[in-house]
Design a protein around this motif. Sequence first.
Motif, PDB file in Angstrom:
ATOM      1  N   THR A 299      -1.545   2.919  -4.428  1.00  0.00           N
ATOM      2  CA  THR A 299      -1.975   2.460  -3.090  1.00  0.00           C
ATOM      3  C   THR A 299      -1.302   1.150  -2.725  1.00  0.00           C
ATOM      4  O   THR A 299      -0.860   0.952  -1.578  1.00  0.00           O
ATOM      5  N   LEU A 300      -1.205   0.234  -3.677  1.00  0.00           N
ATOM      6  CA  LEU A 300      -0.592  -1.066  -3.415  1.00  0.00           C
ATOM      7  C   LEU A 300       0.903  -0.918  -3.092  1.00  0.00           C
ATOM      8  O   LEU A 300       1.406  -1.527  -2.133  1.00  0.00           O
ATOM      9  N   GLY A 305       5.372  -0.676   0.617  1.00  0.00           N
ATOM     10  CA  GLY A 305       6.626   0.039   0.819  1.00  0.00           C
ATOM     11  C   GLY A 305       7.614  -0.112  -0.316  1.00  0.00           C
ATOM     12  O   GLY A 305       8.830  -0.052  -0.100  1.00  0.00           O
ATOM     13  N   THR A 306       7.121  -0.305  -1.535  1.00  0.00           N
ATOM     14  CA  THR A 306       7.980  -0.466  -2.713  1.00  0.00           C
ATOM     15  C   THR A 306       7.459   0.423  -3.836  1.00  0.00           C
ATOM     16  O   THR A 306       6.410   1.065  -3.709  1.00  0.00           O
ATOM     17  N   THR A 307       8.202   0.456  -4.933  1.00  0.00           N
ATOM     18  CA  THR A 307       7.740   1.172  -6.120  1.00  0.00           C
ATOM     19  C   THR A 307       7.273   0.219  -7.215  1.00  0.00           C
ATOM     20  O   THR A 307       6.719   0.667  -8.223  1.00  0.00           O
ATOM     21  N   VAL A 308       7.483  -1.073  -7.013  1.00  0.00           N
ATOM     22  CA  VAL A 308       6.996  -2.111  -7.935  1.00  0.00           C
ATOM     23  C   VAL A 308       6.275  -3.158  -7.087  1.00  0.00           C
ATOM     24  O   VAL A 308       6.836  -3.636  -6.087  1.00  0.00           O
ATOM     25  N   PRO A 309       5.036  -3.545  -7.426  1.00  0.00           N
ATOM     26  CA  PRO A 309       4.314  -4.538  -6.628  1.00  0.00           C
ATOM     27  C   PRO A 309       5.087  -5.847  -6.500  1.00  0.00           C
ATOM     28  O   PRO A 309       5.746  -6.304  -7.446  1.00  0.00           O
ATOM     29  N   CYS A 315       6.170 -12.846 -10.392  1.00  0.00           N
ATOM     30  CA  CYS A 315       5.786 -13.431 -11.677  1.00  0.00           C
ATOM     31  C   CYS A 315       6.906 -13.294 -12.712  1.00  0.00           C
ATOM     32  O   CYS A 315       7.211 -14.242 -13.454  1.00  0.00           O
ATOM     33  N   LEU A 316       7.521 -12.114 -12.774  1.00  0.00           N
ATOM     34  CA  LEU A 316       8.598 -11.899 -13.745  1.00  0.00           C
ATOM     35  C   LEU A 316       9.787 -12.807 -13.449  1.00  0.00           C
ATOM     36  O   LEU A 316      10.399 -13.381 -14.374  1.00  0.00           O
ATOM     37  N   ASP A 418       8.812   2.912 -12.589  1.00  0.00           N
ATOM     38  CA  ASP A 418       9.624   1.759 -12.181  1.00  0.00           C
ATOM     39  C   ASP A 418       8.996   0.447 -12.629  1.00  0.00           C
ATOM     40  O   ASP A 418       9.703  -0.473 -13.069  1.00  0.00           O
ATOM     41  N   THR A 419       7.679   0.342 -12.496  1.00  0.00           N
ATOM     42  CA  THR A 419       7.001  -0.891 -12.937  1.00  0.00           C
ATOM     43  C   THR A 419       7.122  -1.058 -14.440  1.00  0.00           C
ATOM     44  O   THR A 419       7.369  -2.169 -14.941  1.00  0.00           O
TER      45      THR A 419
END
Length: 489
Positions: A299-300, A305-309, A315-316, A418-419
Amino acid sequence: MVMEGMRVANLQNAVKQMPVAQTPQHSSVAQGAVQMRIQNSQSSQDRLSQSKSMVLQDSDLPPKPISRHRRNQSQHNVIVTGATSLEPTVNLKGEHLNVAKILEKGKKHKKNWGLMLIMLTSEELLLHKDKQETSVKAGGKIDVVSLCGATIKWTSEKSSKKNVFQITTNTGSEYLLQSDIYSTSSKWHDAIKKTIESVTKEDRGFALWRSNSTEYLSRHSSLPGYGTASSNMKIQNPVHRRSINVFSSSKLKHSVSDSIDKNGVKNRLKKFISRRPSMQTLKEKGLIKDRVFGCHLFTLCEREGTTVPKFVRMCLNAVEKRGLEADGIYRVSGNLATIQKLRFLVDQEEDLDLDHSQWEDIHVISGALKMFFRELPEPLFPFKSFQQFVEAIQIKESKLKVQAVKKLIQCLPRTNQDTMKLLFSHLQRVLAFSQKNLMSTQGISIVFGPTLMWPELDAGNMAVNMVYQNQIVEFILINSQEIFNLDRK
């Protein structure tokens, strides 16, 4: 013959003369006895009339009050005009029951159950607080509950225990009594109820025994044994009557008002729930904003509109920029208050700059990243694949194990893949600085094992699950280049 005839005649005359001679004597004796009896009876009547003149007549005296002592009631049949007949009360002694005082003179108390020795008298219930005693002793801690004007009822709303009944006194105090044995509770309930009815009837029959009475005493009230008022008594002041009944009108109805309030609250809640707007309406009005922490990963990412929040990427990047050489990165905890502040700003969708001085502690950013993964409704490794990863990690041959784990990851949703790929590639760079940050493969797996995966139901052994979690993350971290097709640098 002539002589014999004369003898017979003489004898007949003698016989005729004998009753005539004796009759006056006997009659005089009889008359004297009757006169003596009459004189004696007249003298006794005179003495009785004289003694009666010294004592008040029954019509002048008010009726004697019935003694409240049970022994007096059982030995004497005293009938009082205008008073109801009282039944003898039942006295019970020396039995332990669970007791809790929930209200004292209208003030609520914390419900603390305690085993007490209780004894029932003709007017009161004695609660002995020393549960080690087998009888009520003088000088002990005794709570006296007056039963005059009290009420008693069974209740299941005030406690989850079984066989509970409630006593409400006329001073606004409430007690709960309970026993695990139904017969014991029923016996005490019936005995106390009978005593309450008896004492209440007795108290209503004799108004002069009330402490706040304003009635005049009769002229015979000073005599011992007479405490009732005469027919010429003063009418009670309604103000005093109102003050006497202040508790009966409010305190005794406290439980009823509580139930009414509860029903009112339930009705208002039902109306509110039926009228509440939809989630979409609240979002359009800006009253509810979509959160980042605690939001489902799919949902996030769909919302952004991405595959990684975005927060994970921020943070990374911050850790790789200024935290790869930090001692114990991801192992050392940051300030929790600062982490919560960062979380609040992220959920409010405010512009966030992790290079700001208030986020200078890199452990705050790494701690916020771990919190993000821990608060996902479904972990990065989904629930349905947990057992599959556990079975794959138990494969002994290394190549088959790598292929099995890689295949499972490829079956996950795109956002999870992806995450996961971005995170493990970042952790590879952290391991490259292990001599400075003192973080090993095992250390990172211990930190991220329970953070990235956990079973939906903790039906098994938690320690065993934790071992598998650490082993899976460590294996993927070691073989991440082959599993995620990462470029070797």
